[in-house]
Design an enzyme around this catalytic site. Structure first.
Site, short mmCIF file in Angstrom:
data_model
loop_
_atom_site.label_atom_id
_atom_site.label_comp_id
_atom_site.label_asym_id
_atom_site.label_seq_id
_atom_site.Cartn_x
_atom_site.Cartn_y
_atom_site.Cartn_z
N LYS A 28 22.82 -62.40 -21.37
CA LYS A 28 24.04 -62.89 -20.71
C LYS A 28 23.97 -62.68 -19.19
CE LYS A 28 28.10 -60.87 -21.88
NZ LYS A 28 28.70 -60.17 -20.73
N SER A 29 23.53 -61.51 -18.76
CA SER A 29 23.47 -61.23 -17.32
C SER A 29 22.54 -62.21 -16.61
CB SER A 29 22.94 -59.81 -17.08
OG SER A 29 23.86 -58.87 -17.57
N GLY A 101 33.98 -60.68 -16.83
CA GLY A 101 33.95 -59.87 -15.61
C GLY A 101 32.76 -60.24 -14.74
N ARG A 129 41.71 -56.40 -15.67
CA ARG A 129 40.57 -55.61 -15.16
C ARG A 129 40.61 -55.47 -13.64
NH1 ARG A 129 35.41 -57.80 -18.40
NH2 ARG A 129 34.42 -56.03 -17.35
N SER A 174 27.72 -49.91 -10.59
CA SER A 174 28.09 -51.20 -11.17
C SER A 174 27.20 -52.31 -10.64
CB SER A 174 29.55 -51.52 -10.82
OG SER A 174 29.79 -52.91 -10.96
N GLN A 176 27.74 -55.36 -11.19
CA GLN A 176 28.59 -56.47 -10.76
C GLN A 176 29.01 -56.30 -9.31
OE1 GLN A 176 31.76 -56.95 -13.65
NE2 GLN A 176 30.31 -57.29 -15.32
N ASP A 326 27.00 -51.29 -22.00
CA ASP A 326 27.67 -52.14 -23.00
C ASP A 326 27.35 -51.73 -24.44
OD1 ASP A 326 28.72 -53.57 -20.90
OD2 ASP A 326 27.20 -55.15 -20.98
N LYS A 353 36.52 -52.14 -19.32
CA LYS A 353 35.77 -53.33 -19.76
C LYS A 353 36.77 -54.31 -20.39
CE LYS A 353 31.74 -51.79 -18.46
NZ LYS A 353 31.02 -52.46 -17.37
N ARG A 400 32.54 -56.96 -28.06
CA ARG A 400 31.67 -55.86 -28.53
C ARG A 400 32.40 -54.96 -29.54
NH1 ARG A 400 27.14 -57.23 -25.95
NH2 ARG A 400 27.38 -57.84 -23.80
O1 LIG Z 1 25.95 -57.36 -13.84
C1 LIG Z 1 26.07 -57.65 -15.04
O2 LIG Z 1 25.58 -58.69 -15.54
C2 LIG Z 1 26.82 -56.73 -15.91
C3 LIG Z 1 27.11 -55.47 -15.47
C4 LIG Z 1 27.87 -54.48 -16.24
O3 LIG Z 1 29.16 -54.35 -15.69
P1 LIG Z 1 29.51 -53.32 -14.48
O4 LIG Z 1 28.80 -53.77 -13.27
O5 LIG Z 1 31.00 -53.44 -14.32
O6 LIG Z 1 29.10 -51.97 -14.98
C5 LIG Z 1 28.00 -54.86 -17.72
O7 LIG Z 1 29.01 -54.10 -18.33
C6 LIG Z 1 28.28 -56.32 -17.89
O8 LIG Z 1 28.33 -56.67 -19.26
C7 LIG Z 1 27.21 -57.18 -17.27
C1 LIG Z 2 31.41 -55.79 -20.07
C2 LIG Z 2 30.92 -56.94 -20.52
O1 LIG Z 2 30.98 -58.14 -19.87
P1 LIG Z 2 31.78 -58.60 -18.58
O2 LIG Z 2 32.01 -57.42 -17.69
O3 LIG Z 2 30.94 -59.66 -17.98
O4 LIG Z 2 33.09 -59.18 -19.07
C3 LIG Z 2 30.16 -56.97 -21.79
O5 LIG Z 2 29.58 -58.04 -22.08
O6 LIG Z 2 30.13 -55.99 -22.55
#
Ligand SMILES: O=C(O)C1=C[C@@H](OP(=O)(O)O)[C@@H](O)[C@H](O)C1
Ligand SMILES: C=C(OP(=O)(O)O)C(=O)O
Length: 447
Positions: A28-29, A101, A129, A174, A176, A326, A353, A400
């Site tokens: 997914k990332s 997110g 969030r 993080s 993200q 995750d 999350k 999840r």
């Molecule tokens: O950068 C990413 O693709 C992700 C980072 C993580 O979040 P955080 O950056 O909030 O930890 C993870 O929980 C999310 O599912 C995917």
């Molecule tokens: C935290 C998750 O995704 P996101 O932050 O992209 O919603 C996840 O996929 O577990």
């Protein structure tokens, strides 16, 4: 698309051993990043193995709204004709990032240094969030940002006309936050620097380098320092998305807890920044072998071979949390079947999350006869020889949580019910048929 599907109650129960091959979907990332970097590149990016979950489809729609040409040419195969760094045009409508997110935070970063205005919304989960963790640094680039109270969605960003490069220490580990800043830094002059205390998943760094950006990372006394040179010309690239280790965790967990099971999970990413669950499972004594280790699309991948066997509880150190962030919900399910207790440390981020995952797991496990203790940033699960089950778990729009409890029911004495399996489509649309193909008894249930 907002997550507005009708709730889909489901139930799972124990049956015979699981066997066969689990072809889990694309990461997914990496899928989000392939679409975003494709949209910021010049030329055609061809993506294979893209995750066609709702989170990623929402990102594809957003990239089209910024002017990229996006086309699905086959299952998991997509092309993106990008507009180049700084080339986004202003979207005509509000961008709905659904449940994601990653989608909303990375896209906010990608447009914050281009002089256009965009408004972002999401579903009820995403609207709860925290977003200030990203909008605060983006405003330091010069973007003008208005958010709902508490820094939540909906958020409107007027991108900076004359962005300044940023040097930023992330207050939370993080990927993200890091990625939003790096994407914003693409259209700022000079060097943008992100400093993180613990390394987080490094897909943005690997992929930015692959698309031709000048970027390097080093571990220093200050922390893990990533430096990006602004205003590169990103060149379109083929992207082969490896299979998602976070999705693989569900069939792997099922095989570990259902007696007699033996499954294979081919082609899964073994990126060390995503590997914490597997490190932990090996410490617990899990029978997992990684075979045919190789590199695909710039990521290390391997075929996994997993067999049921006895497990022992462990203490997971806080510095490992980022590499398995995750996977704690499904680890807490596996822990219920291990000998002794499993302590998960440094997991406060789970509370922000898609749901408060510590609370959602603790309540659902207790409803199924498992002893769980929680603090703000720890969760302790007491394993048992036979897990009763028989309870209902509430999933709070969290894919999840839904998948974790359906896996729990495959190993419990009595069936386990969930109130809503529909969020599973955000990250693992084929979860139910894939699990049934291994022999799992998972059914829809009338409300
Ligand atoms: O950068 C990413 O693709 C992700 C980072 C993580 O979040 P955080 O950056 O909030 O930890 C993870 O929980 C999310 O599912 C995917
Ligand atoms: C935290 C998750 O995704 P996101 O932050 O992209 O919603 C996840 O996929 O577990």
């Amino acid at each position: 698309m907002s997550h507005a599907a009708d709730p889909q109650p489901m139930i799972s129960r124990s049956g015979g051993p699981l066997s066969g091959a689990a072809q889990v979907p694309g990461d997914k990332s990496i899928s989000h990043r392939a679409l975003i970097l494709g949209a910021l590149s010049v030329g055609e990016t061809r993506i294979t193995g893209l995750l066609e979950g709702q989170d990623v489809l929402d990102t594809a729609k957003a990239m089209a709204a910024f002017g990229a040409e996006i086309e699905r040419v086959g299952p998991g195969e997509w092309t993106v004709h990008g507009v180049g760094v700084g080339g986004f045009s202003e979207p005509a409508a509000i961008l709905d990032c659904g449940n994601s997110g990653t989608g909303v935070r990375l896209i906010m970063g990608a447009m914050a240094t281009t002089p256009i205005t965009a408004t972002f919304t999401g579903d009820a989960s995403l609207s709860r969030r925290p977003m200030a963790r990203v909008t605060d640094p983006l405003s330091e680039f010069g973007a003008q940002i208005t958010a709902r109270e508490g820094g939540r969605l909906p958020i409107t960003i007027q991108g900076a006309a004359d962005p300044l490069p940023l040097r930023y220490r992330t207050p939370i580990a993080s990927a993200q936050i890091k990625s939003a800043i790096l994407l914003a830094g693409l259209n700022a002059p000079g060097e943008t620097v992100v400093i993180e205390s613990e390394p987080t998943r490094d897909h943005s760094e690997r992929m930015l380098a692959g698309f031709g950006a000048e970027i390097h990372s080093e571990s220093t006394e200050e922390g893990h320092v990533i430096t990006l040179k602004g205003r590169p010309e990103l060149r379109a690239q083929p992207v082969a998305v490896p299979r998602d280790p976070s999705s693989a965790a569900f069939p792997v967990a099922a095989a570990l807890i259902v007696p007699g099971s033996e499954i294979r999970v081919p082609g899964v990413s073994r990126n060390p920044t995503r590997d914490g669950l597997y490190v932990t499972l090996l410490e617990m004594g899990a029978d997992i072998r990684f075979e045919n280790e190789r590199e695909e699309g710039g990521e290390p991948v391997a075929d996994m071979h997993v067999k049921h066997g006895p497990l022992t509880g462990v203490s997971v150190p806080p510095e490992r949390a980022a590499s398995m962030i995750d996977e704690f919900p499904i680890l807490s399910v596996i822990a219920a079947f291990a000998k002794g207790k499993t302590v998960m440390n440094g997991v406060a981020e789970l509370r922000v999350k898609e749901s408060d995952r510590i609370d959602a797991m603790a309540q659902g496990l207790r409803a199924n006869g498992v002893r769980v203790e929680e603090t703000r940033d720890t969760m302790t699960v007491h394993g048992m020889a036979a897990v009763p089950g028989g309870g209902l778990a509430v999933t709070h729009l969290d894919h999840r949580i839904a998948m974790s409890f359906l896996v729990l029911g495959l190993g419990t004495d009595s069936p386990v019910a969930i109130d809503d399996g529909s969020p599973i489509m955000t990250s693992f649309p084929d979860f139910i048929p894939l699990m049934r193909g291994l022999g799992a008894d998972i059914a829809e249930k009338s409300a």
